[in-house]
Scaffold this motif. Structure first.
Motif, PDB file in Angstrom:
ATOM      1  N   SER A   1      38.624  44.256  37.801  1.00 29.21           N
ATOM      2  CA  SER A   1      39.991  44.563  38.237  1.00 29.21           C
ATOM      3  C   SER A   1      40.659  45.529  37.264  1.00 29.21           C
ATOM      4  O   SER A   1      41.302  46.503  37.676  1.00 29.21           O
TER       5      SER A   1
ATOM      6  N   VAL B   1      35.380  39.359  37.628  1.00 33.01           N
ATOM      7  CA  VAL B   1      36.512  39.752  38.476  1.00 33.01           C
ATOM      8  C   VAL B   1      37.632  40.340  37.624  1.00 33.01           C
ATOM      9  O   VAL B   1      38.212  41.391  37.960  1.00 33.01           O
TER      10      VAL B   1
ATOM     11  N   ASN C   1      33.144  36.955  50.439  1.00 31.43           N
ATOM     12  CA  ASN C   1      33.310  36.415  49.086  1.00 31.43           C
ATOM     13  C   ASN C   1      33.129  34.904  49.052  1.00 31.43           C
ATOM     14  O   ASN C   1      32.505  34.358  48.133  1.00 31.43           O
TER      15      ASN C   1
ATOM     16  N   ILE D   1      36.860  42.357  43.464  1.00 31.12           N
ATOM     17  CA  ILE D   1      36.451  40.965  43.629  1.00 31.12           C
ATOM     18  C   ILE D   1      35.114  40.870  44.358  1.00 31.12           C
ATOM     19  O   ILE D   1      34.220  40.100  43.962  1.00 31.12           O
TER      20      ILE D   1
END
Length: 227
Positions: free
Chosen positions: A112, A108, A210, A145
């Motif tokens: 990002s 993640v 998620n 994510i």
């Protein structure tokens, strides 16, 4: 508390290894920049395309296609690059939940950072008017994510099947297609500057996907780990 400490230490290990080699980061960044540049050259050969009504849609979809393949290149190595000796060592010092959580959190963070850099490069080559830049930036982070959670879980499964890249593509297809559709719709609404309240449902769907993927990873990975 023990799970937290193990996860934190494993994340530090992942960051340290990446900082020493910078293989994934530099490789995926080169892929993004080169792909954006090639697309820019291709679009420049079509006069008037940037002013057409279909340009914003192509602009948005092309960005997510680039990010999708960049995510696969960056995250596929999560478990596939680990040697059997190192995995055996992890088995003696950490729980399987800490290992899968550390992989997800690290991916993640990596995605990002790559997504932010990719968006800046993309905006540098392809000028476009975004009605709600802050919300578009939020959709990019949510996409990072979502890609990280899905591909980390699939990478863990594929690594136990002889590092079969084809298996990873087949398993990720049913999960990643709904994610892509929601992200394209969410980011297009941000480009059009629509009311933010109209996007809460799409954000809820992404969050639900998620949560389901992370929960599934925590439940399944201990059984994969014992194999």
């Amino acid at each position: 508390m023990e799970l937290f400490n193990q996860t934190r230490n494993l994340i530090k290990k992942e960051i340290l290894l990446e900082w020493r080699s910078k293989y994934a980061f530099n490789g995926v960044l080169l892929y993004v920049v080169s792909t954006v540049f090639v697309c820019y050259i291709s679009f420049s050969l079509t006069p008037g395309f940037t002013g057409s009504t279909g340009y914003p849609v192509v602009w948005n979809v092309l960005f997510w296609i680039i990010m999708l393949f960049a995510s696969v290149n960056a995250i596929a190595k999560s478990f596939m690059q680990e040697s059997k000796g190192r995995l055996l060592y992890y088995y003696t010092i950490a729980s399987p939940q800490a290992i899968i959580l550390s992989k997800i959190i690290y991916n993640v963070l990596l995605m990002s950072l790559l997504s932010i850099l990719a968006l800046l490069v993309y905006l540098l080559f392809f000028t476009n008017t975004i009605g709600d830049p802050l919300f578009y930036f939020l959709s990019v982070l949510l996409g990072s994510i979502s890609f990280s959670t899905v591909f980390t879980m699939i990478s863990a499964i594929a690594s136990k099947a002889g590092n079969n890249g084809t298996l990873m593509a087949i398993l990720s297809f049913p999960v990643i297609i709904p994610v892509i559709l929601v992200l394209v719709r969410l980011s297009k609404n941000a480009m059009d500057g629509l009311e933010r309240s109209t996007n809460y449902g799409n954000i809820g769907v992404l969050c639900a996907i998620n949560v389901i993927v992370i929960a599934t990873s925590l439940l399944l990975f201990p059984y994969l780990w014992r194999d």
